[in-house]
Design an enzyme around this catalytic site. Structure first.
Site, PDB file in Angstrom:
ATOM      1  N   GLU A 195       0.807  -1.220   0.000  1.00  0.00           N
ATOM      2  CA  GLU A 195       0.000   0.000   0.000  1.00  0.00           C
ATOM      3  C   GLU A 195       0.843   1.274   0.000  1.00  0.00           C
ATOM      4  O   GLU A 195       0.790   2.062   0.963  1.00  0.00           O
ATOM      5  CB  GLU A 195      -0.958  -0.017   1.203  1.00  0.00           C
ATOM      6  CG  GLU A 195      -1.847  -1.247   1.233  1.00  0.00           C
ATOM      7  CD  GLU A 195      -2.851  -1.229   2.398  1.00  0.00           C
ATOM      8  OE1 GLU A 195      -2.742  -0.365   3.263  1.00  0.00           O
ATOM      9  OE2 GLU A 195      -3.743  -2.098   2.417  1.00  0.00           O
TER      10      GLU A 195
ATOM     11  N   GLU B  56      -5.069  -8.817   1.001  1.00  0.00           N
ATOM     12  CA  GLU B  56      -5.759  -8.433   2.237  1.00  0.00           C
ATOM     13  C   GLU B  56      -7.235  -8.224   1.935  1.00  0.00           C
ATOM     14  O   GLU B  56      -7.590  -7.625   0.921  1.00  0.00           O
ATOM     15  CB  GLU B  56      -5.236  -7.114   2.830  1.00  0.00           C
ATOM     16  CG  GLU B  56      -3.878  -7.193   3.456  1.00  0.00           C
ATOM     17  CD  GLU B  56      -3.421  -5.865   4.058  1.00  0.00           C
ATOM     18  OE1 GLU B  56      -4.275  -5.047   4.439  1.00  0.00           O
ATOM     19  OE2 GLU B  56      -2.202  -5.672   4.119  1.00  0.00           O
TER      20      GLU B  56
END
Ligand code: IFM
Length: 444
Positions: A172, A352
């Site tokens: 991220e 995720e």
């Protein structure tokens, strides 16, 4: 009458990877052990007012010492993959230069322990815990950092090698650059757009250089990266243009360099003279062939006026998690089919997906039907995407354990396994039991 489980009757591909994910700072604790140096989160967590309850990752889930038990839990759940991150401050405490043997030893044991239990190790090289010594030199805004990162990646690879199934460069990167250097909500807590854009550019370069360096090792491990991606919707017709811009700023600012070696035009123009000086050939080299793209999916972004609403328009009756994030499983199908069309990768991994709820431990049990429903509905949408031809080869629940949720401290529980932080007792929540049964049925 209860409605049938959305996953009832679904069959995933036989070689599908079923896993759970964690990250180093969120679970390891042991911040002073075996030569680890402080990370930017150790520093940031000490600043009054930055973290809810003033909490830090000093002890966290004590996974540094309890890892055998945590791997046992995953094996008992029939999982066949584990995604975790390596802490740069453990491996190269000074950020550059000599590697720390004791730090590498820990990950060596973890990888062997995972393999012994039938869990494929999936490593993320950077999940937000930069050595503080590097931040002291400008951190991700320092133009030398791509080289430092590539050297760190090689140090990890040199020890863990091909026992690892996949290496992802970053987790991220939008969060690192935007939340860390612009919004000031994550370490190092800066609020400067120029610095943030520079950081994002250096992260891109670091990704490209690390992939090139690892490829030269002729590794059998798969190489890729992990992005947090969101469908972006306009709340009204008048918000459509802004929604396109926001999509470029959040999603395509990372996808375009990685898949095309360019930055998206609208966002570039929007940032004006805040954009850093770019070396076009260096930017082009960010676009390296990847074996996979890791997708972290949680919710969609809504745009209304000049606002980006992570919880959706407040007047809309949306189902939300304890983070106040909208529950929008269809977004996973939308995202994957859109990626497959515009950013084709040989394969995608859901690295995720999960939700925080206000779980309570009563009589040794945690009843978390909302999380089970969340997993079922998202897995059903993932299955639909696979049916529609998107090559997705694995799913990692976020997270294995309740853990340190950054600026929220320990107040948000994302685990499928409950952690009692006072005793470090682990308890499988009902969602973990459901996931275990589902995985068992899929693996036959
Ligand atoms: O806990 C985080 C993780 O570190 C990165 N992805 C989102 C999770 C939930 O906020």
């Amino acid at each position: 009458m209860t409605s049938p489980e959305p996953t009832a009757g679904l069959t995933f591909p036989p070689d599908f990877r079923w896993g759970a994910a964690t990250s180093a700072y969120q679970i390891e604790g042991a911040v002073h052990a075996d030569g680890r140096s402080p990370s930017i989160w150790d520093t940031y967590a000490q600043i009054p007012g930055k973290i809810l309850g003033g909490e830090s990752g000093e002890v966290a889930c004590d996974h540094y010492h309890r890892w055998p038990q945590d791997l046992d839990l995953m094996a008992a759940m029939q999982l066949n993959a584990y995604r975790f991150s390596v802490a740069w401050p453990r491996v190269i405490p000074q950020g550059t230069g000599a590697a720390n043997v004791a730090g590498l030893d820990f990950y060596d044991r973890l990888v062997d322990g995972a393999l012994e239990r039938g869990l494929e190790p999936h490593v993320t090289l950077y999940h937000w815990d930069l050595p503080q010594v590097l931040e002291d030199q400008g951190g991700w805004a320092n133009p030398d950092i791509p080289q430092w990162f590539a050297e760190y990646a090689l140090a990890v690879y040199g020890r863990l090698g091909d026992r690892v199934a996949s290496y992802a460069t970053f987790n991220e990167p939008w969060c690192t650059a935007e939340l860390g250097y612009h919004a000031g909500r994550h370490a190092p807590g800066l609020r400067d757009l120029r610095t943030s854009l520079k950081a994002s550019y250096h992260i891109q370069l670091a990704h490209g250089q690390a992939i090139q360096a690892l490829r030269q090792q002729n590794t059998g491990a798969e190489l890729g990266t992990v992005l947090n991606l969101y469908p972006v919707d306009a709340a009204t017709e008048a918000d459509r243009e802004t929604a396109i811009l926001i999509d470029e700023k959040i999603n395509r600012w990372y996808l375009d360099p990685i898949f095309r070696g360019t930055f998206p035009e609208r966002a570039w123009a929007h940032y004006g003279d805040a954009v850093p000086d770019i070396d076009p050939s260096a930017l082009a080299a960010v676009c390296q062939p990847l074996d996979f793209l890791g997708v972290n999916y949680y919710f969609r972004q809504w745009v209304r006026g000049n606002e980006v609403l992570r919880s959706g328009p407040p007047d809309m009756a949306l189902e939300r998690t304890a983070m106040d994030w909208e529950i929008y499983p269809q977004g996973l199908h939308r995202l994957l089919t859109d990626l497959h069309r515009h950013y084709p990768a040989p394969k995608y991994l859901i690295t995720e997906n999960g939700a925080a709820f206000d779980d309570v431990l009563v009589g040794g049990q945690v009843h978390d039907p909302s999380r089970t429903r969340f997993m079922q509905s998202h897995l059903a949408e993932l299955h639909r995407a696979i049916q529609d031809g998107v090559p997705v080869s694995g799913y990692f629940a976020w997270s294995l354990l309740d853990n340190y949720e950054w600026a929220f401290g320990y107040s948000k529980r994302f685990g499928i396994v409950h952690v009692d932080y006072a005793t470090q007792t682990r308890t499988l929540k009902d969602s973990a039991k459901w996931y275990a049964n589902f995985v068992r049925s899929q693996r036959g």
